[in-house]
Design a protein around this motif. Sequence first.
Motif, PDB file in Angstrom:
ATOM      1  N   THR A 149     -42.198 -33.578  -9.212  1.00  0.00           N
ATOM      2  CA  THR A 149     -41.207 -33.276  -7.990  1.00  0.00           C
ATOM      3  C   THR A 149     -39.307 -33.357  -7.923  1.00  0.00           C
ATOM      4  O   THR A 149     -39.674 -34.815  -8.275  1.00  0.00           O
ATOM      5  N   SER A 150     -39.094 -32.795  -7.047  1.00  0.00           N
ATOM      6  CA  SER A 150     -38.510 -33.747  -6.705  1.00  0.00           C
ATOM      7  C   SER A 150     -38.319 -34.817  -5.603  1.00  0.00           C
ATOM      8  O   SER A 150     -39.279 -34.102  -4.515  1.00  0.00           O
ATOM      9  N   VAL A 151     -37.165 -35.528  -4.688  1.00  0.00           N
ATOM     10  CA  VAL A 151     -37.641 -36.384  -3.472  1.00  0.00           C
ATOM     11  C   VAL A 151     -38.349 -35.674  -2.982  1.00  0.00           C
ATOM     12  O   VAL A 151     -38.849 -36.281  -1.591  1.00  0.00           O
ATOM     13  N   ASN A 161     -45.186 -30.447   8.809  1.00  0.00           N
ATOM     14  CA  ASN A 161     -47.054 -30.656   8.785  1.00  0.00           C
ATOM     15  C   ASN A 161     -47.891 -30.949   8.141  1.00  0.00           C
ATOM     16  O   ASN A 161     -48.938 -30.670   7.470  1.00  0.00           O
ATOM     17  N   ILE A 162     -47.175 -31.117   6.806  1.00  0.00           N
ATOM     18  CA  ILE A 162     -48.345 -31.122   5.405  1.00  0.00           C
ATOM     19  C   ILE A 162     -48.249 -32.859   5.159  1.00  0.00           C
ATOM     20  O   ILE A 162     -47.319 -33.208   4.934  1.00  0.00           O
ATOM     21  N   LEU A 163     -49.551 -32.708   4.640  1.00  0.00           N
ATOM     22  CA  LEU A 163     -50.134 -34.147   4.451  1.00  0.00           C
ATOM     23  C   LEU A 163     -49.817 -34.337   2.791  1.00  0.00           C
ATOM     24  O   LEU A 163     -50.872 -33.280   2.222  1.00  0.00           O
ATOM     25  N   SER A 164     -49.255 -35.328   2.324  1.00  0.00           N
ATOM     26  CA  SER A 164     -49.039 -35.547   1.334  1.00  0.00           C
ATOM     27  C   SER A 164     -50.292 -36.534   0.249  1.00  0.00           C
ATOM     28  O   SER A 164     -49.852 -37.781   1.524  1.00  0.00           O
ATOM     29  N   THR A 165     -50.999 -36.519  -0.218  1.00  0.00           N
ATOM     30  CA  THR A 165     -51.004 -38.316  -1.035  1.00  0.00           C
ATOM     31  C   THR A 165     -50.002 -39.051  -1.847  1.00  0.00           C
ATOM     32  O   THR A 165     -50.060 -40.191  -2.343  1.00  0.00           O
ATOM     33  N   GLN A 166     -48.853 -38.286  -1.828  1.00  0.00           N
ATOM     34  CA  GLN A 166     -47.939 -39.358  -1.970  1.00  0.00           C
ATOM     35  C   GLN A 166     -46.446 -39.140  -0.664  1.00  0.00           C
ATOM     36  O   GLN A 166     -46.716 -37.850   0.147  1.00  0.00           O
ATOM     37  N   GLY A 167     -45.673 -40.366  -0.827  1.00  0.00           N
ATOM     38  CA  GLY A 167     -44.620 -39.993   0.052  1.00  0.00           C
ATOM     39  C   GLY A 167     -43.898 -41.594  -0.033  1.00  0.00           C
ATOM     40  O   GLY A 167     -44.469 -42.401  -0.442  1.00  0.00           O
ATOM     41  N   TYR A 168     -42.692 -41.242   1.042  1.00  0.00           N
ATOM     42  CA  TYR A 168     -42.431 -42.669   1.443  1.00  0.00           C
ATOM     43  C   TYR A 168     -43.222 -43.421   1.962  1.00  0.00           C
ATOM     44  O   TYR A 168     -43.108 -43.257   3.264  1.00  0.00           O
ATOM     45  N   ASN A 169     -42.960 -44.393   2.151  1.00  0.00           N
ATOM     46  CA  ASN A 169     -43.387 -45.753   3.071  1.00  0.00           C
ATOM     47  C   ASN A 169     -43.197 -47.062   2.250  1.00  0.00           C
ATOM     48  O   ASN A 169     -43.442 -47.125   1.808  1.00  0.00           O
ATOM     49  N   PRO A 170     -41.832 -47.312   3.765  1.00  0.00           N
ATOM     50  CA  PRO A 170     -41.522 -49.309   2.737  1.00  0.00           C
ATOM     51  C   PRO A 170     -42.610 -50.151   2.455  1.00  0.00           C
ATOM     52  O   PRO A 170     -42.476 -51.023   2.060  1.00  0.00           O
ATOM     53  N   ASN A 185     -41.990 -43.101  -5.908  1.00  0.00           N
ATOM     54  CA  ASN A 185     -40.943 -42.069  -5.654  1.00  0.00           C
ATOM     55  C   ASN A 185     -41.387 -40.787  -6.596  1.00  0.00           C
ATOM     56  O   ASN A 185     -41.889 -41.486  -7.644  1.00  0.00           O
ATOM     57  N   SER A 186     -40.738 -40.254  -6.318  1.00  0.00           N
ATOM     58  CA  SER A 186     -41.187 -38.014  -7.434  1.00  0.00           C
ATOM     59  C   SER A 186     -40.308 -38.689  -8.871  1.00  0.00           C
ATOM     60  O   SER A 186     -40.508 -38.045  -9.379  1.00  0.00           O
ATOM     61  N   LEU A 187     -39.240 -40.016  -9.099  1.00  0.00           N
ATOM     62  CA  LEU A 187     -37.975 -39.975  -9.398  1.00  0.00           C
ATOM     63  C   LEU A 187     -38.962 -40.996 -10.646  1.00  0.00           C
ATOM     64  O   LEU A 187     -38.231 -40.832 -11.281  1.00  0.00           O
ATOM     65  N   ALA A 209     -57.399 -33.626  -1.250  1.00  0.00           N
ATOM     66  CA  ALA A 209     -56.095 -32.566  -1.836  1.00  0.00           C
ATOM     67  C   ALA A 209     -56.263 -31.072  -3.473  1.00  0.00           C
ATOM     68  O   ALA A 209     -57.167 -31.199  -3.849  1.00  0.00           O
ATOM     69  N   LYS A 210     -56.407 -30.469  -1.782  1.00  0.00           N
ATOM     70  CA  LYS A 210     -56.884 -28.542  -2.839  1.00  0.00           C
ATOM     71  C   LYS A 210     -55.275 -28.260  -3.250  1.00  0.00           C
ATOM     72  O   LYS A 210     -55.189 -27.702  -3.873  1.00  0.00           O
ATOM     73  N   TYR A 211     -54.340 -28.596  -3.176  1.00  0.00           N
ATOM     74  CA  TYR A 211     -53.437 -27.570  -3.366  1.00  0.00           C
ATOM     75  C   TYR A 211     -52.135 -28.435  -4.360  1.00  0.00           C
ATOM     76  O   TYR A 211     -52.074 -30.119  -3.564  1.00  0.00           O
ATOM     77  N   LEU A 212     -51.526 -27.923  -5.544  1.00  0.00           N
ATOM     78  CA  LEU A 212     -51.000 -28.986  -6.801  1.00  0.00           C
ATOM     79  C   LEU A 212     -49.612 -28.703  -6.457  1.00  0.00           C
ATOM     80  O   LEU A 212     -49.845 -27.549  -6.320  1.00  0.00           O
ATOM     81  N   ILE A 213     -48.551 -29.281  -6.056  1.00  0.00           N
ATOM     82  CA  ILE A 213     -47.081 -29.134  -6.945  1.00  0.00           C
ATOM     83  C   ILE A 213     -46.745 -29.540  -7.860  1.00  0.00           C
ATOM     84  O   ILE A 213     -46.726 -30.710  -7.740  1.00  0.00           O
ATOM     85  N   ILE A 214     -46.400 -28.572  -8.821  1.00  0.00           N
ATOM     86  CA  ILE A 214     -45.666 -29.043 -10.214  1.00  0.00           C
ATOM     87  C   ILE A 214     -44.511 -28.292 -10.192  1.00  0.00           C
ATOM     88  O   ILE A 214     -43.855 -27.805  -9.952  1.00  0.00           O
ATOM     89  N   GLY A 215     -43.644 -29.563 -10.506  1.00  0.00           N
ATOM     90  CA  GLY A 215     -41.948 -29.015 -10.112  1.00  0.00           C
ATOM     91  C   GLY A 215     -41.368 -29.038 -12.077  1.00  0.00           C
ATOM     92  O   GLY A 215     -41.616 -29.637 -12.869  1.00  0.00           O
ATOM     93  N   HIS A 216     -40.558 -28.552 -12.465  1.00  0.00           N
ATOM     94  CA  HIS A 216     -39.508 -28.028 -13.440  1.00  0.00           C
ATOM     95  C   HIS A 216     -38.495 -28.715 -13.628  1.00  0.00           C
ATOM     96  O   HIS A 216     -37.560 -29.068 -12.565  1.00  0.00           O
ATOM     97  N   ARG A 217     -38.043 -30.380 -14.730  1.00  0.00           N
ATOM     98  CA  ARG A 217     -37.102 -30.988 -14.294  1.00  0.00           C
ATOM     99  C   ARG A 217     -36.493 -30.684 -15.628  1.00  0.00           C
ATOM    100  O   ARG A 217     -37.806 -30.314 -17.449  1.00  0.00           O
TER     101      ARG A 217
END
Length: 390
Positions: A149-151, A161-170, A185-187, A209-217
């Motif tokens: 996916t994109s950033v 208010n969507i919870l993701s298994t991935q995300g930005y955290n310093p 990150n997604s890149l 994680a019930k939902y999966l988001i797949i991006g096209h690049r």
Amino acid sequence: MHHFRRPSDAAYLLNFSLAIIAGIAVSRFKLQSRKEISILLLAAACWLAGASLNLRVESMRWQTFTLTASACAALALWRLQKPGTEWRTTLWLLAILIIDYRCFNLNGRFNQMRNTAQLFQDNQIVRLLTQKIHERQEALPPRIETRNTSVPWDNMVVFQNILSTQGYNPLRYTLYEQWYGARENSLVADRSTPFNPTMGGPISRLLGAKYLIIGHREVTSTPQPPDDYQRIFSDKDTELWSTDLSYSRLLNPTRAHLLAPGAAVDAPLFASSDFRNVLLLTPRDHEDARTASALVLTCNGQVNASVVSATPTQQHIRVQAKDNGWVVVSELDFPGWQAELDGKTIPIHRANGMFRAVCVPSGEHELRFRFHPWSMVAYAWQHAHGSPVL
């Protein structure tokens, strides 16, 4: 919690420290002293002018309006040469701060960008996903997992208010990387672990994680989800999939198995376990193992548990048990978390590699998990000095 995600993120602590020092320094200024205020404003005017000129880089159009901040400081310097009240001086200084923030806004880069947050919220898949996640109004809703996916999918899902298994955290947490395999990150390329070799793996299911988001690049091939996923919606940029195999965010297993601290976990056995019924106690240290060992044979009853409320720093759970039983929450066993049962502290045990579990006695109880930041600071301090507290 081992180190910063990348070295530049350590600068956040430096910036915070500098802000405190600057605040203390400014508090020592005498607002009635024309000399001190003049020196402050002269330095501000020169600094802001230099900051504006510094924006003239090749990849950015110079934003001439950023000179407004320097001009405001110069105007304040001229106006405050005349006698006046301390309130007038304070208002001029506040005006400079506001104009400064408006002109530069993270070095001015965001001033030239489109409103990506609004564009993300208006995305058709985002709206559909938000509706599906929140239609049942669960206190602990299902999470999403992202691939290719994109950033914005890393850091803008928070607006919905969507919870993701991935995300930005310093900060990077070694335990999460070891079991789930979080990426920066997604890149960058996706990471896998023996316990989560593919999307929708055992740890992904335990995370809810019930939902999966797949991006096209254009530069990468589109990954294919496992067979148990069903496509809900797709457009030219993104696909939305769902699965029924993800676990509930709250589990009540009746069979517990205790491993020795630091013992290797058999990945195939982990993948084949049904964590609705089985609890794998993976103690963080010898103290955790000692207290858990007394519960393996006695804490095996059925528990009815329901989440009353949940925020990022607390979860309130109402439990009813005929016998002693386990409650497992799909939240990280992270330093600083404490559990209370009817107001009394009870131990948290590390479960299924990286999650939190407690044993509750028979009866009706109020269970609360609370995050105490100073406890996390104490852990970080001890850990930095070599104390094996985790």
